[in-house]
Design a protein around this motif. Structure first.
Motif, mmCIF file in Angstrom:
data_model
loop_
_atom_site.group_PDB
_atom_site.id
_atom_site.type_symbol
_atom_site.label_atom_id
_atom_site.label_comp_id
_atom_site.label_asym_id
_atom_site.label_seq_id
_atom_site.Cartn_x
_atom_site.Cartn_y
_atom_site.Cartn_z
ATOM 1 N N HIS A 50 35.796 36.885 32.020
ATOM 2 C CA HIS A 50 36.388 37.856 30.950
ATOM 3 C C HIS A 50 36.305 39.065 31.004
ATOM 4 O O HIS A 50 37.279 39.789 31.133
ATOM 5 C CB HIS A 50 36.388 37.072 29.693
ATOM 6 C CG HIS A 50 36.966 37.903 28.457
ATOM 7 N ND1 HIS A 50 38.173 38.257 28.337
ATOM 8 C CD2 HIS A 50 36.218 38.678 27.522
ATOM 9 C CE1 HIS A 50 38.261 38.982 27.319
ATOM 10 N NE2 HIS A 50 37.223 39.369 26.658
ATOM 11 N N VAL A 51 35.108 39.530 31.088
ATOM 12 C CA VAL A 51 34.627 40.806 31.188
ATOM 13 C C VAL A 51 35.150 41.521 32.161
ATOM 14 O O VAL A 51 35.617 42.720 32.410
ATOM 15 C CB VAL A 51 33.087 41.036 30.725
ATOM 16 C CG1 VAL A 51 32.824 42.674 31.074
ATOM 17 C CG2 VAL A 51 32.819 40.793 29.212
ATOM 18 N N ALA A 52 35.217 40.902 33.307
ATOM 19 C CA ALA A 52 35.647 41.456 34.673
ATOM 20 C C ALA A 52 37.139 41.319 34.786
ATOM 21 O O ALA A 52 37.632 41.919 35.911
ATOM 22 C CB ALA A 52 35.022 40.645 35.801
ATOM 23 N N GLY A 53 37.728 41.138 33.723
ATOM 24 C CA GLY A 53 39.212 41.077 33.871
ATOM 25 C C GLY A 53 40.086 39.784 33.977
ATOM 26 O O GLY A 53 41.330 39.702 33.984
ATOM 27 N N ASP A 54 39.365 38.535 34.168
ATOM 28 C CA ASP A 54 39.987 37.432 34.219
ATOM 29 C C ASP A 54 40.683 37.013 33.003
ATOM 30 O O ASP A 54 40.226 36.973 31.740
ATOM 31 C CB ASP A 54 39.093 36.206 34.607
ATOM 32 C CG ASP A 54 39.716 34.826 34.953
ATOM 33 O OD1 ASP A 54 40.697 34.557 34.211
ATOM 34 O OD2 ASP A 54 39.195 33.959 36.031
ATOM 35 N N PRO A 55 42.303 36.967 33.370
ATOM 36 C CA PRO A 55 43.122 37.011 31.891
ATOM 37 C C PRO A 55 42.975 35.478 31.321
ATOM 38 O O PRO A 55 43.440 35.411 30.396
ATOM 39 C CB PRO A 55 44.305 37.044 32.239
ATOM 40 C CG PRO A 55 44.336 36.852 33.886
ATOM 41 C CD PRO A 55 43.122 37.099 34.409
ATOM 42 N N HIS A 56 42.360 34.311 31.960
ATOM 43 C CA HIS A 56 42.511 33.180 31.520
ATOM 44 C C HIS A 56 40.900 32.639 30.789
ATOM 45 O O HIS A 56 40.795 31.797 30.293
ATOM 46 C CB HIS A 56 42.682 32.181 32.430
ATOM 47 C CG HIS A 56 44.197 32.302 33.363
ATOM 48 N ND1 HIS A 56 45.439 32.228 32.389
ATOM 49 C CD2 HIS A 56 44.367 32.889 34.310
ATOM 50 C CE1 HIS A 56 46.450 32.760 33.192
ATOM 51 N NE2 HIS A 56 45.824 33.140 34.363
ATOM 52 N N ALA A 57 39.891 33.377 31.480
ATOM 53 C CA ALA A 57 38.604 32.928 30.994
ATOM 54 C C ALA A 57 38.390 32.893 29.643
ATOM 55 O O ALA A 57 37.678 31.992 29.347
ATOM 56 C CB ALA A 57 37.399 33.799 31.763
ATOM 57 N N PHE A 58 38.762 33.725 28.772
ATOM 58 C CA PHE A 58 38.249 33.685 27.445
ATOM 59 C C PHE A 58 39.125 32.585 26.642
ATOM 60 O O PHE A 58 38.617 32.112 25.858
ATOM 61 C CB PHE A 58 38.779 35.248 26.788
ATOM 62 C CG PHE A 58 38.071 35.335 25.383
ATOM 63 C CD1 PHE A 58 36.721 35.656 25.383
ATOM 64 C CD2 PHE A 58 38.588 34.900 24.137
ATOM 65 C CE1 PHE A 58 36.000 35.851 24.080
ATOM 66 C CE2 PHE A 58 38.103 35.100 22.968
ATOM 67 C CZ PHE A 58 36.616 35.535 22.680
#
Length: 193
Positions: free
Chosen positions: A21-29
């Motif tokens: 999520h912190v790295a920018g993955d839009p689905h992780a959170f």
């Protein structure tokens, strides 16, 4: 729907999801929330005075977690970190709404009774306990709910609330003493009617 798998085909850990999520993955959170949504809702509901406040505080807490994910320290479990954020959001909301005293009329945690008389007594007891909890200062309420209602050991409650063990113990002791007095008072009023 995105499915997360680890390098060996196993499930991705919470820490890996938060890192993604912190790295920018839009689905992780979203995946992280799917894992912990039920637990976090129950935490918010037990810490708040109403379903509406719980819902609002949960939303505020999750937004805060989303924004501050980069500040997560790996010395705690992600679930504990989320738990603490939601509890703090609930306490903030309680402080903001301090002038409004409300209590839950829900019987979510009341065991289904065998007959209607038992049901009325069970709901009445739940309402009485909720009324007594509503009279506690927010910090005492959060501590006693974590330890006595959710059943967390004091050490884990301290981690989840982000306070020292001794503080949890003292808040629980003060809360239990006040609850006993309030329950006696509320019970006495009920017997006089």
């Amino acid at each position: 729907m995105h499915t997360y798998r680890g390098g060996t085909g196993g499930e991705v850990t919470d820490v890996e999801l938060l890192t993604a999520h912190v790295a920018g993955d839009p689905h992780a959170f979203r995946e992280l929330l799917t894992r912990h949504q039920d637990h976090l809702w129950h935490v918010a509901r037990r810490t708040s005075y109403s379903d509406e406040d719980a819902s609002d505080a949960l939303q505020e807490g999750l937004l805060s977690a989303h924004r501050n994910a980069s500040k997560f320290r790996r010395d705690a479990a992600v679930r504990s970190w989320l738990h603490a954020i939601v509890v703090n959001a609930c306490l903030d909301r309680i402080r903001r709404n301090k002038s409004r005293q409300a209590f839950s009329l829900s019987a979510d945690n009341v065991e289904e009774p065998r007959d209607s008389h038992d049901h009325v007594e069970a709901v009445d007891m739940r309402m009485t306990v909720d009324q007594a909890l509503a009279l506690l200062p927010p910090e005492q309420r959060a501590a006693v709910v974590a330890v006595d209602m959710e059943g967390y050991p004091v050490a884990e409650a301290a981690i989840r609330l982000g306070i020292p063990v001794g503080t949890v113990k003292s808040r629980c002791a003060r809360a239990r003493k006040r609850l006993a007095a309030e329950l006696a008072e509320l019970g006495g009023r009920g017997n006089r009617s």
